[in-house]
Design an enzyme around this catalytic site. Structure first.
Site, PDB file in Angstrom:
ATOM      1  N   ARG A   1     105.598 111.012  12.166  1.00  0.00           N
ATOM      2  CA  ARG A   1     105.982 112.121  11.540  1.00  0.00           C
ATOM      3  C   ARG A   1     105.420 113.331  11.866  1.00  0.00           C
ATOM      4  NH1 ARG A   1     101.387 113.576  10.496  1.00  0.00           N
ATOM      5  NH2 ARG A   1     102.375 115.059   8.861  1.00  0.00           N
ATOM      6  N   GLY A   2     105.990 114.537  11.056  1.00  0.00           N
ATOM      7  CA  GLY A   2     105.363 115.889  11.625  1.00  0.00           C
ATOM      8  C   GLY A   2     106.544 116.426  12.319  1.00  0.00           C
ATOM      9  N   ALA A   3     106.953 117.489  12.142  1.00  0.00           N
ATOM     10  CA  ALA A   3     108.138 118.130  12.750  1.00  0.00           C
ATOM     11  C   ALA A   3     108.087 117.957  14.383  1.00  0.00           C
ATOM     12  CB  ALA A   3     108.496 119.302  12.555  1.00  0.00           C
TER      13      ALA A   3
ATOM     14  N   ARG B   1     116.061 112.303  10.114  1.00  0.00           N
ATOM     15  CA  ARG B   1     115.462 113.017   8.954  1.00  0.00           C
ATOM     16  C   ARG B   1     116.111 114.478   8.794  1.00  0.00           C
ATOM     17  NH1 ARG B   1     108.983 112.771   8.053  1.00  0.00           N
ATOM     18  NH2 ARG B   1     109.697 113.402   5.970  1.00  0.00           N
TER      19      ARG B   1
ATOM     20  N   GLN C   1      99.506 112.667   3.070  1.00  0.00           N
ATOM     21  CA  GLN C   1      99.025 112.860   4.557  1.00  0.00           C
ATOM     22  C   GLN C   1      97.627 113.569   4.782  1.00  0.00           C
ATOM     23  OE1 GLN C   1     102.104 113.449   3.000  1.00  0.00           O
ATOM     24  NE2 GLN C   1     103.870 113.231   4.571  1.00  0.00           N
TER      25      GLN C   1
ATOM     26  N   ASP D   1     108.192 122.942   8.973  1.00  0.00           N
ATOM     27  CA  ASP D   1     109.044 121.787   9.466  1.00  0.00           C
ATOM     28  C   ASP D   1     110.412 122.611   9.981  1.00  0.00           C
ATOM     29  OD1 ASP D   1     107.678 120.114   7.331  1.00  0.00           O
ATOM     30  OD2 ASP D   1     108.568 118.982   8.679  1.00  0.00           O
TER      31      ASP D   1
ATOM     32  N   ASN E   1     108.066 123.601   4.627  1.00  0.00           N
ATOM     33  CA  ASN E   1     107.128 122.818   5.014  1.00  0.00           C
ATOM     34  C   ASN E   1     106.885 121.702   3.780  1.00  0.00           C
ATOM     35  OD1 ASN E   1     104.874 121.939   6.775  1.00  0.00           O
ATOM     36  ND2 ASN E   1     103.488 122.772   5.109  1.00  0.00           N
ATOM     37  N   LYS E   2     105.613 120.924   3.966  1.00  0.00           N
ATOM     38  CA  LYS E   2     105.542 119.890   2.935  1.00  0.00           C
ATOM     39  C   LYS E   2     105.453 120.359   1.203  1.00  0.00           C
ATOM     40  CE  LYS E   2     105.234 116.312   3.761  1.00  0.00           C
ATOM     41  NZ  LYS E   2     106.560 115.600   3.398  1.00  0.00           N
TER      42      LYS E   2
HETATM   43  O1  MRU Z   1     106.976 114.292   5.817  1.00  0.00           O
HETATM   44  P1  MRU Z   1     106.082 114.769   7.006  1.00  0.00           P
HETATM   45  O2  MRU Z   1     104.704 114.016   6.985  1.00  0.00           O
HETATM   46  O3  MRU Z   1     106.885 114.540   8.163  1.00  0.00           O
HETATM   47  O4  MRU Z   1     105.891 116.232   6.708  1.00  0.00           O
HETATM   48  C1  MRU Z   1     104.926 116.832   7.792  1.00  0.00           C
HETATM   49  C2  MRU Z   1     104.843 118.433   7.376  1.00  0.00           C
HETATM   50  O5  MRU Z   1     105.411 118.870   6.389  1.00  0.00           O
HETATM   51  C3  MRU Z   1     103.888 119.247   8.273  1.00  0.00           C
HETATM   52  O6  MRU Z   1     103.251 120.149   7.683  1.00  0.00           O
HETATM   53  C4  MRU Z   1     104.997 119.942   9.246  1.00  0.00           C
HETATM   54  O7  MRU Z   1     105.824 118.674   9.858  1.00  0.00           O
HETATM   55  C5  MRU Z   1     104.391 120.508  10.398  1.00  0.00           C
HETATM   56  S1  MRU Z   1     103.512 119.288  11.510  1.00  0.00           S
HETATM   57  C6  MRU Z   1     102.719 120.101  12.864  1.00  0.00           C
END
Ligand code: MRU
Length: 348
Positions: free
Chosen positions: A45-47, A88, A195, A236, A246-247
């Protein structure tokens, strides 16, 4: 360095982020469908990490097509990319990586199938290694904004685990540390999937960067007490005007930051910027399953049948963002012009 994702002998290895911090185990993917499942269930996970995984998934897909002849190969490969793209909806890096893979396919399409697959594997490996380089660069850019003894608040995990390595928001913190600046990080636990507590705390502990974990609802109180000097988060998807997804919970932090006069920074590779989307309203926001909210560590925390709303991301309006830290430099308002200018640099 943490190996979030790796490619070896035509297999993709993913550090299983669902198991952290209790266990460090790897999931092996031999098909693109397994990578799609791993993106959906948050193994990876994470963009930026999702983008890198998507590149490798497309390479696995091409390998799986064997000796198919050119027209069929092209149709099937593009259909596979479409399937991966559905994994996603919010992270821009997913579609961005697949666009690169498709371009690479077009350049190689007249080769025999095995050579096409080899070209696609090389491109996926390039996306992987460039991501680490880009994070190091943006980290160095962002470290200029950090002062000795800063207390920095971060949300979710925008670290090595969310990228091919080094991280974005945590990359800035790593770079500041490397410059000899002593910083302390407040880590939002980041409900519902934690996270922050599970992943960011794990990374900072491994790196010996001092940190304190807080629950999400404590952030405003800490700001009011003057305990936070700066906020740095990842992204994201960033729209052409700087609005940033973002999250979930990021937007609340930005509003609180404004109230308390605290700089609010977004750190992201330029591949997270979607110049095709004018403003944040157009960013698709993923809704995830109710169980993520209702169940904590295998136990139900609400009565059976409780209705749940679980958007995974929110959008912070550009006006609340002090600066966007990228490998192209530190972008400032007005973001539409700054993004347009930086985009030219990326295309050249
Ligand atoms: O749902 P996730 O864990 O994929 O969400 C991740 C985030 O929101 C991060 O802050 C974002 O992807 C940036 S990661 C460098």
């Amino acid at each position: 360095m943490i190996k979030t994702i790796s490619w070896k002998n035509n297999k993709v290895f993913l550090l299983d982020q669902r198991a952290l911090p209790a266990a460090e185990r790897y999931v092996t993917c031999t098909s693109y469908k397994q990578v799609i499942a791993a993106i959906k269930n948050l193994t990876v996970r994470g963009a930026p990490a999702i983008g890198v995984a998507a590149g490798f998934a497309a390479a696995l897909g091409a390998l799986g097509l064997g000796e198919l002849m050119s027209d069929k190969f092209r149709k099937r490969f593009f259909a596979i990319c479409d399937q991966i793209n559905q994994a996603r909806p919010t992270a821009r890096n997913l579609a961005w990586a697949l666009e690169r893979m498709k371009k690479s396919f077009i350049l190689a399409q007249n080769f025999p199938p095995r050579k096409i697959a080899a070209a696609l594997i090389s491109e996926a490996k390039r996306i992987y290694s460039e991501d680490i380089e880009i994070n190091r660069k943006l980290g160095k850019n962002g470290a200029r904004l950090i002062a000795h003894h800063d207390n920095i608040l971060t949300h979710c995990n925008a670290g090595a685990l969310a990228t091919a390595g080094y991280g974005t928001a945590l990359g800035v913190i790593r770079a500041a540390k490397a410059q000899g600046k002593q910083v302390h990080v407040y880590v939002d636990e980041t409900r519902p999937v934690l996270q922050g507590a599970r992943l960011t705390a794990w990374e900072l502990k491994n790196e010996k960067i001092p940190f304190t974990l807080i629950t999400d609802n404590m952030a405003g109180w800490l700001m009011q007490q003057g305990k936070i000097d700066k906020i740095i988060v990842g992204a994201d998807r960033i729209a052409a005007n700087g609005d940033t997804a973002n999250k979930i919970g990021t937007y609340s932090l930005a509003v609180l930051a404004k109230e308390h006069g605290i700089p609010f920074y977004v750190a992201a590779p330029f591949s997270t910027v979607d110049v095709g989307i004018k403003s944040g309203e157009k960013i698709p926001i993923e809704k995830r399953c109710a169980l993520e909210v209702i169940r904590v560590q295998g136990r139900n925390i609400a009565p059976k049948g409780t209705k749940v709303y679980n958007p995974a991301f929110d959008v912070t309006p550009a006006k609340l963002i002090t600066a966007i830290i990228t490998e192209q430099g530190i972008l400032k308002k007005p973001y539409a012009a700054a993004i347009k200018q930086a985009h030219k640099g990326v295309n050249n």
